[in-house]
Design a protein around this motif. Structure first.
Motif, PDB file in Angstrom:
ATOM      1  N   GLU A  47      16.222  48.010  85.443  1.00  0.00           N
ATOM      2  CA  GLU A  47      17.105  47.548  84.385  1.00  0.00           C
ATOM      3  C   GLU A  47      16.298  47.043  83.186  1.00  0.00           C
ATOM      4  OE1 GLU A  47      20.382  46.960  82.202  1.00  0.00           O
ATOM      5  OE2 GLU A  47      20.233  48.019  84.120  1.00  0.00           O
ATOM      6  N   GLU A  48      15.172  46.388  83.480  1.00  0.00           N
ATOM      7  CA  GLU A  48      14.325  45.899  82.394  1.00  0.00           C
ATOM      8  C   GLU A  48      13.609  47.055  81.696  1.00  0.00           C
ATOM      9  OE1 GLU A  48      10.996  42.414  81.597  1.00  0.00           O
ATOM     10  OE2 GLU A  48      12.021  42.545  83.529  1.00  0.00           O
ATOM     11  N   ALA A  51      16.007  48.282  79.221  1.00  0.00           N
ATOM     12  CA  ALA A  51      16.117  47.354  78.099  1.00  0.00           C
ATOM     13  C   ALA A  51      14.922  47.495  77.153  1.00  0.00           C
ATOM     14  CB  ALA A  51      16.225  45.920  78.623  1.00  0.00           C
ATOM     15  N   PHE A  55      15.134  48.732  73.325  1.00  0.00           N
ATOM     16  CA  PHE A  55      14.574  47.858  72.285  1.00  0.00           C
ATOM     17  C   PHE A  55      13.577  48.629  71.403  1.00  0.00           C
ATOM     18  CE2 PHE A  55      10.863  45.264  71.124  1.00  0.00           C
ATOM     19  CZ  PHE A  55      11.447  44.291  70.330  1.00  0.00           C
ATOM     20  N   ASP A 312      10.128  39.210  75.200  1.00  0.00           N
ATOM     21  CA  ASP A 312      11.335  39.168  76.029  1.00  0.00           C
ATOM     22  C   ASP A 312      12.418  39.963  75.311  1.00  0.00           C
ATOM     23  OD1 ASP A 312      13.464  38.701  77.628  1.00  0.00           O
ATOM     24  OD2 ASP A 312      13.452  36.509  77.433  1.00  0.00           O
ATOM     25  N   THR A 314      15.230  40.930  76.227  1.00  0.00           N
ATOM     26  CA  THR A 314      16.623  40.531  76.469  1.00  0.00           C
ATOM     27  C   THR A 314      17.133  39.637  75.347  1.00  0.00           C
ATOM     28  OG1 THR A 314      15.888  38.642  77.798  1.00  0.00           O
ATOM     29  CG2 THR A 314      16.355  40.706  78.958  1.00  0.00           C
ATOM     30  N   GLU A 315      16.238  38.895  74.688  1.00  0.00           N
ATOM     31  CA  GLU A 315      16.650  38.042  73.582  1.00  0.00           C
ATOM     32  C   GLU A 315      17.067  38.851  72.364  1.00  0.00           C
ATOM     33  OE1 GLU A 315      13.502  35.425  72.642  1.00  0.00           O
ATOM     34  OE2 GLU A 315      13.600  34.301  74.547  1.00  0.00           O
ATOM     35  N   ASN A 316      16.571  40.085  72.287  1.00  0.00           N
ATOM     36  CA  ASN A 316      16.883  40.954  71.143  1.00  0.00           C
ATOM     37  C   ASN A 316      17.954  41.982  71.456  1.00  0.00           C
ATOM     38  OD1 ASN A 316      14.442  40.316  69.160  1.00  0.00           O
ATOM     39  ND2 ASN A 316      13.646  40.414  71.256  1.00  0.00           N
ATOM     40  N   ARG A 317      18.472  41.938  72.676  1.00  0.00           N
ATOM     41  CA  ARG A 317      19.374  42.981  73.112  1.00  0.00           C
ATOM     42  C   ARG A 317      20.699  42.966  72.348  1.00  0.00           C
ATOM     43  NH1 ARG A 317      20.160  44.739  79.435  1.00  0.00           N
ATOM     44  NH2 ARG A 317      20.324  46.984  79.000  1.00  0.00           N
ATOM     45  N   ASP A 318      21.236  41.739  72.132  1.00  0.00           N
ATOM     46  CA  ASP A 318      22.496  41.650  71.419  1.00  0.00           C
ATOM     47  C   ASP A 318      22.374  42.195  69.996  1.00  0.00           C
ATOM     48  OD1 ASP A 318      23.636  40.534  73.629  1.00  0.00           O
ATOM     49  OD2 ASP A 318      23.387  38.453  72.960  1.00  0.00           O
ATOM     50  N   HIS A 321      22.244  46.057  70.163  1.00  0.00           N
ATOM     51  CA  HIS A 321      23.569  46.647  70.401  1.00  0.00           C
ATOM     52  C   HIS A 321      24.450  46.532  69.159  1.00  0.00           C
ATOM     53  CE1 HIS A 321      23.383  47.883  74.542  1.00  0.00           C
ATOM     54  NE2 HIS A 321      22.873  46.714  74.917  1.00  0.00           N
TER      55      HIS A 321
END
Length: 325
Positions: A47-48, A51, A55, A312, A314-318, A321
């Motif tokens: 999953e990472e 991501a 990214f 990281d 995940t901090e930039n994922r929003d 998207h």
């Protein structure tokens, strides 16, 4: 394993450094399959991986778009530079003068007070030669500068004008037993085989291989002007080249070269104008090239940081998207 993540991982600086340690080969360098399999990469959960790939797709696309714009700008500057040279040596600096047509295929019209002459009538044409490789004596105590196609690379972009030194030298004995001749400083050389049409001016006395046509300028033409004439003749060179694999312009065609010939003082003015204007363009080109290098370095650093967990994602994922919606 996510394929997109793997592609980025293989492009990372970490993986490149590992491969550099295993690179072998003197002429053609490479990495064998065994060493390639030994490359070590930190592998995050699937999953990472997705991501990270998502990214990097988003952020490298921005960089790629900027690089594309900068490269387009480079092409525009280069076209402007070439157009400036061609216009100056074929129509002069005064757009109000009366013009005349010419019979030279690569020239349209020139100022009425100019002439068009065979180049060899105003500059002595000299060829070059290679001393016999089978005679070792010819290749001992070599100290005479000898222009070969190995010296052409710095002239490809069109910024370099003078050749100060050569990669290879020949000996006096080799010179005396071949068709090569020592040519004077200021001789204009043009490559006529393999890398056809690249030109420069000898900054010292030199000989050349047979891959060059060389022009020793007389009183009616200055070397710098003749150089810029040759740098305006790309279409003519393309027309005269023969051979599918090893392209060449043969000496009979070179002897038929024609040159627009303004008065000598006007030649000097044209050369000064070209050098002043192209210097500004070369400064702009250098700035753009530095920008491209910085963007590509930034892209490489981002890929390496993302696939090694320094960012990281995940901090930039929003944000990613939101931009794709």
């Amino acid at each position: 394993m996510n394929e997109d993540w793997l592609i980025y991982a293989l492009r990372s600086e970490v993986f490149r450094q590992q491969m550099d340690l295993h690179t072998r080969g003197a002429t053609v360098q490479g990495v064998n399959l065994f060493d390639l399999r030994r490359g070590i990469l930190p592998i995050p959960p699937l999953e990472e991986q997705r991501a990270i790939a998502e990214f990097l797709d988003h952020h490298t696309a921005r960089t790629d778009a900027l690089v594309t714009k900068q490269k387009r700008l480079l092409n525009l500057f280069d076209e402007k530079r070439q157009s400036l040279i061609t216009q100056a040596v074929t129509t002069g600096l005064d757009s109000t003068v009366t013009t005349q047509s010419t019979e030279a295929q690569w020239l349209a019209e020139i100022p009425e007070h100019w002439d068009v002459v065979r180049t060899r009538f105003v500059a002595r044409l000299e060829s070059g030669h290679t001393p016999s490789r089978s005679n070792d004596e010819y290749w001992e105590d070599c100290n005479i500068p000898w222009v070969t196609t190995s010296d052409i690379k710095p002239f490809r972009e069109g910024q370099k004008i003078h050749l100060e030194d050569t990669e290879y030298k020949i000996s006096q004995l080799g010179l005396e037993n071949s068709g090569a001749r020592i040519l004077p400083e200021g001789t204009v050389f043009v490559s006529r085989t393999a890398s056809v049409g690249f030109s420069g001016i000898m900054a010292d006395k030199m000989a050349t291989s047979q891959d060059f046509a060389n022009w020793v300028c007389g009183d009616e033409i200055i070397p710098e002007y003749l150089l810029y004439v040759f740098r305006s003749m790309d279409q003519e060179f393309d027309r005269l080249m023969q051979g599918s694999t090893h392209q060449t312009i043969y000496m009979p065609d070179i002897r038929s070269f024609k040159t627009p010939l303004p008065p000598v003082e006007e030649q000097r003015e044209i050369v000064e104008h070209i050098q002043n204007e192209t210097e500004q363009l070369w400064n702009l080109i250098d700035n753009v090239e530095r920008s491209i290098d910085l963007l590509e370095e930034k892209r490489q650093a981002l890929i390496t940081a993302a696939v090694t967990g320094q960012i990281d994602v995940t901090e930039n994922r929003d944000e990613t998207h939101a931009t794709h919606r």
